[in-house]
Design an enzyme around this catalytic site. Structure first.
Site, PDB file in Angstrom:
ATOM      1  N   GLY A  10      -5.412  19.484   9.309  1.00 21.19           N
ATOM      2  CA  GLY A  10      -4.635  18.660  10.252  1.00 21.19           C
ATOM      3  C   GLY A  10      -5.268  18.722  11.631  1.00 21.19           C
ATOM      4  N   ARG A  71      -8.349  16.869   4.342  1.00 24.41           N
ATOM      5  CA  ARG A  71      -7.848  18.098   3.704  1.00 24.41           C
ATOM      6  C   ARG A  71      -8.603  18.326   2.397  1.00 24.41           C
ATOM      7  NH1 ARG A  71      -3.633  20.157   6.502  1.00 24.41           N
ATOM      8  NH2 ARG A  71      -2.320  18.741   7.703  1.00 24.41           N
ATOM      9  N   ASP A 102      -5.906  27.601   8.308  1.00 24.92           N
ATOM     10  CA  ASP A 102      -6.088  28.565   7.222  1.00 24.92           C
ATOM     11  C   ASP A 102      -6.851  27.966   6.035  1.00 24.92           C
ATOM     12  OD1 ASP A 102      -5.365  31.301   6.301  1.00 24.92           O
ATOM     13  OD2 ASP A 102      -4.469  30.168   4.663  1.00 24.92           O
ATOM     14  N   THR A 124      -5.065  24.897  14.914  1.00 24.43           N
ATOM     15  CA  THR A 124      -3.890  24.365  14.228  1.00 24.43           C
ATOM     16  C   THR A 124      -2.730  24.324  15.205  1.00 24.43           C
ATOM     17  OG1 THR A 124      -2.125  24.865  12.638  1.00 24.43           O
ATOM     18  CG2 THR A 124      -3.549  26.698  13.207  1.00 24.43           C
ATOM     19  N   ILE A 125      -2.000  23.208  15.210  1.00 29.85           N
ATOM     20  CA  ILE A 125      -0.857  23.146  16.122  1.00 29.85           C
ATOM     21  C   ILE A 125       0.204  24.166  15.716  1.00 29.85           C
ATOM     22  CG2 ILE A 125      -1.217  20.715  16.694  1.00 29.85           C
ATOM     23  CD1 ILE A 125       1.352  20.137  14.999  1.00 29.85           C
ATOM     24  N   ASP A 126       0.181  24.584  14.446  1.00 33.95           N
ATOM     25  CA  ASP A 126       1.210  25.530  13.981  1.00 33.95           C
ATOM     26  C   ASP A 126       1.037  26.934  14.577  1.00 33.95           C
ATOM     27  OD1 ASP A 126       2.159  23.460  12.501  1.00 33.95           O
ATOM     28  OD2 ASP A 126       1.728  24.321  10.537  1.00 33.95           O
ATOM     29  N   ASP A 128      -0.373  29.441  13.400  1.00 30.93           N
ATOM     30  CA  ASP A 128       0.004  30.451  12.413  1.00 30.93           C
ATOM     31  C   ASP A 128      -1.181  31.211  11.831  1.00 30.93           C
ATOM     32  OD1 ASP A 128      -1.051  28.351  10.989  1.00 30.93           O
ATOM     33  OD2 ASP A 128       0.618  28.130   9.599  1.00 30.93           O
ATOM     34  N   ARG A 161      26.519  14.260  23.110  1.00 30.67           N
ATOM     35  CA  ARG A 161      26.080  14.317  21.714  1.00 30.67           C
ATOM     36  C   ARG A 161      25.346  15.614  21.387  1.00 30.67           C
ATOM     37  NH1 ARG A 161      23.704   8.199  21.405  1.00 30.67           N
ATOM     38  NH2 ARG A 161      25.567   7.239  20.536  1.00 30.67           N
ATOM     39  N   MET A 168       7.019  20.200  13.866  1.00 33.97           N
ATOM     40  CA  MET A 168       6.174  20.758  12.807  1.00 33.97           C
ATOM     41  C   MET A 168       6.233  22.280  12.840  1.00 33.97           C
ATOM     42  SD  MET A 168       2.920  18.238  12.371  1.00 33.97           S
ATOM     43  CE  MET A 168       3.134  16.567  11.762  1.00 33.97           C
ATOM     44  N   GLY A 169       5.755  22.878  11.794  1.00 25.50           N
ATOM     45  CA  GLY A 169       5.821  24.342  11.650  1.00 25.50           C
ATOM     46  C   GLY A 169       6.219  24.624  10.220  1.00 25.50           C
ATOM     47  N   ARG A 170       5.194  24.752   9.403  1.00 26.60           N
ATOM     48  CA  ARG A 170       5.394  24.860   7.952  1.00 26.60           C
ATOM     49  C   ARG A 170       5.999  26.213   7.561  1.00 26.60           C
ATOM     50  NH1 ARG A 170       3.633  22.634   3.422  1.00 26.60           N
ATOM     51  NH2 ARG A 170       3.002  20.727   4.448  1.00 26.60           N
ATOM     52  N   HIS A 272       3.850  13.270  14.021  1.00 24.35           N
ATOM     53  CA  HIS A 272       2.437  13.373  14.403  1.00 24.35           C
ATOM     54  C   HIS A 272       2.180  13.143  15.883  1.00 24.35           C
ATOM     55  CE1 HIS A 272       2.429  13.177  10.079  1.00 24.35           C
ATOM     56  NE2 HIS A 272       1.266  13.783  10.129  1.00 24.35           N
ATOM     57  N   GLN A 274       2.974  15.193  17.867  1.00 25.53           N
ATOM     58  CA  GLN A 274       2.586  16.551  18.271  1.00 25.53           C
ATOM     59  C   GLN A 274       1.097  16.798  18.099  1.00 25.53           C
ATOM     60  OE1 GLN A 274       5.963  19.338  16.558  1.00 25.53           O
ATOM     61  NE2 GLN A 274       5.860  17.401  15.489  1.00 25.53           N
ATOM     62  N   ARG A 275       0.449  15.964  17.320  1.00 28.36           N
ATOM     63  CA  ARG A 275      -0.964  16.189  17.032  1.00 28.36           C
ATOM     64  C   ARG A 275      -1.880  15.344  17.914  1.00 28.36           C
ATOM     65  NH1 ARG A 275      -0.880  17.378  10.925  1.00 28.36           N
ATOM     66  NH2 ARG A 275      -2.446  15.766  10.727  1.00 28.36           N
TER      67      ARG A 275
HETATM   68  O1  F6P Z   1      -1.191  21.887   9.264  1.00 28.64           O
HETATM   69  C1  F6P Z   1      -0.433  21.635  10.374  1.00 28.64           C
HETATM   70  C2  F6P Z   1       0.631  20.629  10.138  1.00 28.64           C
HETATM   71  O2  F6P Z   1       0.797  20.090  11.399  1.00 28.64           O
HETATM   72  C3  F6P Z   1       1.944  21.129   9.539  1.00 28.64           C
HETATM   73  O3  F6P Z   1       2.835  21.625  10.487  1.00 28.64           O
HETATM   74  C4  F6P Z   1       2.491  19.903   8.856  1.00 28.64           C
HETATM   75  O4  F6P Z   1       3.349  20.269   7.812  1.00 28.64           O
HETATM   76  C5  F6P Z   1       1.270  19.241   8.366  1.00 28.64           C
HETATM   77  O5  F6P Z   1       0.243  19.578   9.264  1.00 28.64           O
HETATM   78  C6  F6P Z   1       1.381  17.750   8.202  1.00 28.64           C
HETATM   79  O6  F6P Z   1       0.120  17.239   7.971  1.00 28.64           O
HETATM   80  P1  F6P Z   1      -0.325  15.838   7.395  1.00 28.64           P
HETATM   81  O7  F6P Z   1       0.734  14.845   7.702  1.00 28.64           O
HETATM   82  O8  F6P Z   1      -1.594  15.573   8.095  1.00 28.64           O
HETATM   83  O9  F6P Z   1      -0.525  16.032   5.943  1.00 28.64           O
END
Ligand code: F6P
Length: 341
Positions: A10, A71, A102, A124-126, A128, A161, A168-170, A272, A274-275
Site C-alpha cells: 500500500g 501487492r 511487512d 506504511t501508514i499503519d 505497524d 450528533r 485504516m489500521g488493520r 484512501h 489517508q494514503r
Molecule cells: O497496508 C496498509 C493499509 O493501508 C491497511 O490499513 C488497509 O487495510 C490496506 O492498506 C488497504 O489497502 P488496499 O486498498 O490498497 O488494498
C-alpha cells in the site's frame, strides 16, 4: 555496485522523498541505481529503468510513488523466484533496496535465503512495522485523520450528533490512537483492545449529562467488539499475501448506537484519502534520512536488515526482529487517551 530500488504494498505520501534520497545518495557514492516498476512484480516481469538525479527532481512534495507499487508476491507466482534470480543476473544487480511494509520486507527477508542481498526501508501508514518507531507515510496519514476529526467536530456540535470516523489500521490502531488524541476524539477504538457497546454508549451518555450534546468516535478498520472472532470485512477476496479488505465497523457501530440510544449518528470512511496528499515535514525528513541510510547499509554490506528510526537515531535492525509480527500501540498511551471525553 549496482543497486535496484523498488516500492511495494500500500502506498503513502512520502515514498518519493525516500526514492529521491536513495537515488541521490547512491549516485554520490558512485553506485548505479535501477528502478524496478510496481514492486516485486517488476522484478519478476523485468520492468526496470535506470534512475538519475533528473529522475527524482521535484518529487519530494509529491504523494504516491514514481516507481508504482503492487501487492505482488513472487513466492505465490509461477516461476516468480526463478525470474527474479535471472533478472538480477541479467541487469547485473548486486543489491536491492525495498521500500514498504511487512509484506514487501517479508519477501526481501525470504530472498536472503537464496543469497539475494536486500536492505529494507519501512513505509506504511499503519506504522505497524516492528524495529522502527515510525514508518514513512504514517505522520501524513495521521495529519489527514486529525484534520477530518477537526472538521467533524464542528458539524457534530452544530447538529448534536455522534460522528464516527473509520480510519485504516488493520492489526494496529496507531492512526486511530494518535489522530484521536490530537483531534480530541471522545472514544477511540483500536484492534488491540476489543470494546463493548456498553462502554461506548456510557461515555456518550456521560457527555450528554455534562451538557456536551455531541460525540466523536474514531475507530480503526480492524477493531472489533469483545467476543467477536472476525474483523469486519468488505468481501472475502484475499490479496496475494492473504489479506482480506477490511471495512464496515463504522457502519455497524453507528447502527448500534442509533438503535440503543436516541442520538443521531453519522459515519465517515476516510479510506484512501489517508494514503494521498502532500507529505508532512516530519515524513519528508524521515524518508530522506531512512533512504540515505539504506544506501550506507549497502556500502557497509549490512544486508537482510532494515533502516529504522529509534529514539531519533537511524539504525540498522535485522529482519529477523522485524518481519512477521505486528508492532502494537503503546497501551499506556491508550490509557492516557481515555482521560478525555
Ligand atoms: O497496508 C496498509 C493499509 O493501508 C491497511 O490499513 C488497509 O487495510 C490496506 O492498506 C488497504 O489497502 P488496499 O486498498 O490498497 O488494498
Amino acid at each position: 555496485m549496482r543497486i535496484a530500488l523498488l516500492t511495494g504494498g500500500g502506498d503513502s505520501s512520502a515514498i518519493n522523498a525516500a526514492i529521491r534520497a536513495v537515488v541521490c545518495k547512491a549516485l554520490s557514492e558512485g553506485f548505479e541505481i535501477i528502478g524496478i516498476k510496481r514492486g516485486w512484480r517488476g522484478l519478476v516481469y523485468d520492468e526496470v529503468e535506470p534512475l538519475f538525479r533528473g529522475s527524482v527532481s521535484g518529487i519530494i512534495q509529491r504523494g504516491g510513488t514514481i516507481l508504482g507499487t503492487s501487492r505482488h508476491n513472487p513466492f505465490k507466482t509461477e516461476s516468480g523466484l526463478e525470474n527474479i534470480m535471472s533478472n538480477l543476473r541479467k541487469h547485473g544487480i548486486d543489491a536491492i533496496i525495498a521500500i514498504g511494509g511487512d509484506d514487501t520486507n517479508g519477501v526481501a527477508h525470504r530472498l536472503a535465503e537464496y543469497g539475494v542481498k536486500c536492505v529494507g526501508v519501512p513505509q506504511t501508514i499503519d506504522n505497524d512495522l516492528r524495529g522502527t518507531d515510525y514508518s514513512i507515510g504514517f505522520d501524513t496519514a495521521v495529519a489527514v485523520a486529525t484534520d477530518a476529526l477537526d472538521k467533524l467536530h464542528t458539524t457534530a456540535f452544530s447538529h448534536h450528533r455522534i460522528m464516527v470516523l473509520e480510519v485504516m489500521g488493520r492489526d494496529a490502531g496507531w492512526i486511530a490512537l494518535i489522530s484521536g488524541i490530537a483531534g480530541g476524539a471522545d472514544v477511540i477504538l483500536i484492534p488491540e483492545v476489543p470494546f463493548t457497546l456498553e462502554e461506548v454508549i456510557s461515555r456518550i451518555e456521560k457527555r450528554h449529562k455534562a451538557n456536551k450534546h455531541f460525540s466523536i468516535i474514531v475507530v480503526s478498520e480492524g477493531a472489533k467488539p469483545a467476543g467477536q472472532e472476525e474483523q469486519f470485512v468488505q468481501d472475502q477476496k484475499k490479496d496475494p499475501f492473504g489479506h482480506v479488505r477490511l471495512g464496515g465497523i463504522g457502519n455497524w457501530l453507528a447502527a448500534q448506537i442509533e438503535e440503543k440510544t436516541a442520538y443521531e449518528t453519522r459515519v465517515t470512511h476516510l479510506g484512501h484519502l489517508q494514503r494521498g496528499g502532500v507529505p508532512t515535514v516530519t515524513d519528508r525528513v524521515l524518508a530522506t534520512r531512512l533512504g540515505a541510510y539504506a544506501v550506507d547499509m549497502i556500502g557497509q554490506g549490512d544486508f537482510d536488515h532494515m533502516a529504522c528510526m529509534r529514539s531519533g537515531e537511524v539504525v540498522s535492525v535485522p529482519y529477523d526482529e522485524i518481519v512477521g509480527e505486528v508492532k502494537n500501540v503503546d497501551l499506556k498511551l491508550y490509557e492516557l487517551s481515555k482521560l478525555f471525553f
